[in-house]
Design an enzyme around this catalytic site. Structure first.
Site, PDB file in Angstrom:
ATOM      1  N   CYS A  91      43.182  33.921  34.219  1.00 14.77           N
ATOM      2  CA  CYS A  91      44.284  33.253  34.923  1.00 14.77           C
ATOM      3  C   CYS A  91      44.233  33.336  36.441  1.00 14.77           C
ATOM      4  O   CYS A  91      44.392  32.313  37.115  1.00 14.77           O
ATOM      5  CB  CYS A  91      45.615  33.781  34.414  1.00 14.77           C
ATOM      6  SG  CYS A  91      45.660  35.557  34.171  1.00 14.77           S
ATOM      7  N   HIS A 147      50.951  35.431  40.527  1.00 16.29           N
ATOM      8  CA  HIS A 147      49.737  36.135  40.087  1.00 16.29           C
ATOM      9  C   HIS A 147      48.519  35.909  40.974  1.00 16.29           C
ATOM     10  O   HIS A 147      47.382  35.940  40.505  1.00 16.29           O
ATOM     11  CB  HIS A 147      49.403  35.759  38.630  1.00 16.29           C
ATOM     12  CG  HIS A 147      48.592  36.820  37.934  1.00 16.29           C
ATOM     13  ND1 HIS A 147      47.750  36.534  36.870  1.00 16.29           N
ATOM     14  CD2 HIS A 147      48.483  38.151  38.163  1.00 16.29           C
ATOM     15  CE1 HIS A 147      47.177  37.654  36.463  1.00 16.29           C
ATOM     16  NE2 HIS A 147      47.599  38.646  37.222  1.00 16.29           N
TER      17      HIS A 147
END
Length: 560
Positions: A91, A147
């Site tokens: 990710c 993130h």
């Protein structure tokens, strides 16, 4: 008024090119009137919906009957299905490529996902997509997952181009209580930022609904005098903690609607995906109600493949593709993706043009009215003409990744893919094929009557029919021709004709040694610009017990 703007435009041409671009956008956004005719050239609104760890086979437009996704399918069939859309295997690197338009190797972010209290992020000398769009006059909003760094406030969303942020800094949180247990620490991670004003958002809402409600609120309150960029980065369909628990919104509803899926874990995953699909329908409907859909681009994609088994398994399916998240095989990096807009001149088609997630920065910038030639040192390519008019694509090769600490690397040049992958999850996973006698048949009526399809029909001249749906779905479905469904090529250099053999069964490395050498040279050519992985140890000073049990930025703004 136009004369005044023209003077400002001439003044803005010196000396800063980005000021010039911004001024051009201001001029393009006004109503130009000649006699009694006025033409509005407002840049399009852009909505990006990113699913987390969603498998190739977990959207029903790819041919599986197990999990119905009528709203996502409606976007796909009314727009362009991107059947060769490549992402990164995990990710953080995927989001880096999307936001920077660069391969993550240029930023040192090509490796493991970012951990909580790890002092690293996208280097500050990189301009991100929302900042480019903001310079073109856009309001910019992020809802959901970040993130890509938060150790100082300078790395947070509202100092990297977003006007507002509601979401979480880390890689995953639990769906209801919004906590994450990582590095032996349990902490809360849900935040709201508007500019430099920050608050911790204490809520107990199912995360998919929370993201959707916030998106609807942003859309309904948007000032349509300005174009909007809205990024929905969902938690779904990521596992919510280290024990890989999938949290459903409603257990009774899950059993009632998806009880035909015997595997309990797979059923819960399907429920998470179905709720995500519902969210997509609600967002498209909100755009219609605000009268924004007619001038909006909606992109839907997964950040990487599903984690069928292993660490943080979510019971997703990449069938029939080989491998899972963390691998450089197709199951890890060939992501489900589609794009819809009334601006697309040739809708309802399946594109097999090579596309990389880094392409979205120049592509969306171009669609927004910017000149992609103004963007410097990008690996991404402007593919807006490919999407809008089905023009032949310029991308003929792509570096899929160089993960030096794992000795993993891969690239595609022409029709051939070279992959070196030493991970433990290289096999084909055929137990979640998505089709079986117990599953209901694909319901095209549900697609045509879904909230997304109904909203699109109100602004579109493209007539979607069951005949068209059947043809598009068949074209988007990958079928493996080799009946043995196994490959002898593991833990070494493998070469595949990825157009003929998308399931990576037949290794051609011994047969075509010259092609192996050519692709090896291609990969090696990027090693001169590769920045060493920035992975660092977690910093105990960033642990949540220092901040009322909340994951927060912990280093001073001037930290380098």
């Amino acid at each position: 008024m136009i004369l005044s703007l023209t003077k400002e435009l001439v003044k803005a041409m010196k000396p800063n090119n980005m000021r010039f671009v911004s001024a051009l956008t201001v001029l393009s956004a006004v109503c130009l009137c000649f006699g009694s005719t006025c033409t509005s050239v407002q840049p399009p609104n852009i909505v990006v919906i990113i699913a987390d760890d969603l498998g190739w086979n977990d959207v029903s437009f790819h041919g599986a009957d197990e999990i119905p996704t009528p709203n996502i399918d409606a976007l796909a069939y009314n727009g362009v299905i991107l059947n060769r859309h490549y992402v990164l295997p995990v990710c953080t690197p995927s989001r880096i490529a999307f936001l920077t338009g660069k391969y993550p190797i240029r930023t040192g972010m090509q490796g493991y996902p970012l951990r909580g209290a790890e002092p690293r992020g996208i280097p500050l000398n990189n301009t991100l997509l929302p900042e480019y769009l903001r310079r073109l006059g856009y309001t910019t909003h992020l809802v959901g997952k970040w993130h890509v760094g938060y150790h100082t406030r300078n790395y947070g969303p509202t100092r990297r181009g977003f006007d507002t942020f509601l979401g979480y800094y880390t890689g995953m949180i639990e769906y209801f209580n919004h906590t994450i247990y990582e590095s032996g620490q349990l902490g809360y991670d849900l935040h709201r930022s508007v500019g430099d004003n920050h608050t911790v958002e204490y809520r107990y809402d199912y995360m998919t609904d929370l993201v959707t409600n916030e998106a609807e609120s942003i859309i309904s309150s948007h000032n349509t005098d300005k174009p909007m960029y809205l990024q929905l980065a969902h938690l779904a369909a990521h596992a919510s903690n280290a024990e890989s628990v999938m949290e459903v919104r409603n257990r009774k509803e899950t059993k009632a609607t998806l009880g035909y899926i015997e595997d309990f874990n797979r059923r819960k995953y399907a429920s998470v995906v179905a709720t995500l699909d519902e969210s997509v329908g609600r967002v498209v409907d909100a755009l219609k109600k605000k009268d924004m859909l007619k001038n909006t681009i909606i992109l839907f994609m997964s950040d990487n493949g599903a984690q069928t088994e292993g660490y943080l398994e979510n019971y997703g399916s990449n069938y029939p593709l080989r491998g899972v998240k963390f691998t450089l095989f197709e199951g890890g990096i060939r992501g489900a993706a589609c794009i819809y807009s009334p601006l697309i001149q040739r809708p309802s088609r399946v594109s097999t043009r090579l596309f990389h997630i880094a392409d979205w920065l120049p592509t969306l910038y171009s669609a927004a009215g910017g000149n992609s030639s103004d963007l410097q040192q990008l690996d991404g390519i402007d593919q807006w003409p490919v999407i809008k008019t089905a023009k032949t694509g310029e991308r003929t090769s792509v570096l899929l990744n160089i993960w030096e600490s794992q000795n993993n690397e891969a690239a595609i040049v022409g029709r051939y893919k070279l992959v070196r992958d030493t991970s433990d999850y290289q096999k084909h996973y055929d137990y979640y094929s998505g089709n079986g006698p117990s599953y209901p048949k694909y319901n095209m009526t549900k697609v045509l009557t879904s909230p997304a399809a109904t909203a699109i029909a109100s602004v579109s001249t493209n007539k979607l029919t069951t005949t068209k749906i059947k043809a598009l779905r068949k074209r988007a479905t990958i079928v493996c021709k080799n009946s043995t469904y196994s490959s002898s090529c593991t833990n070494r250099t493998c070469l595949f004709d990825i157009y003929k053999d998308p399931c990576e069964i037949t290794d051609l490395s011994l047969k075509y040694s010259k092609i192996v050498k050519k692709l090896s040279v291609f990969i090696d050519s990027y090693k001169s610009v590769l920045m060493k992985e920035l992975n660092t140890d977690v910093d105990p000073a960033g642990f949540p017990y220092h901040f009322n049990n909340t994951w927060m930025p912990w280093l001073p703004d001037d930290y380098q």
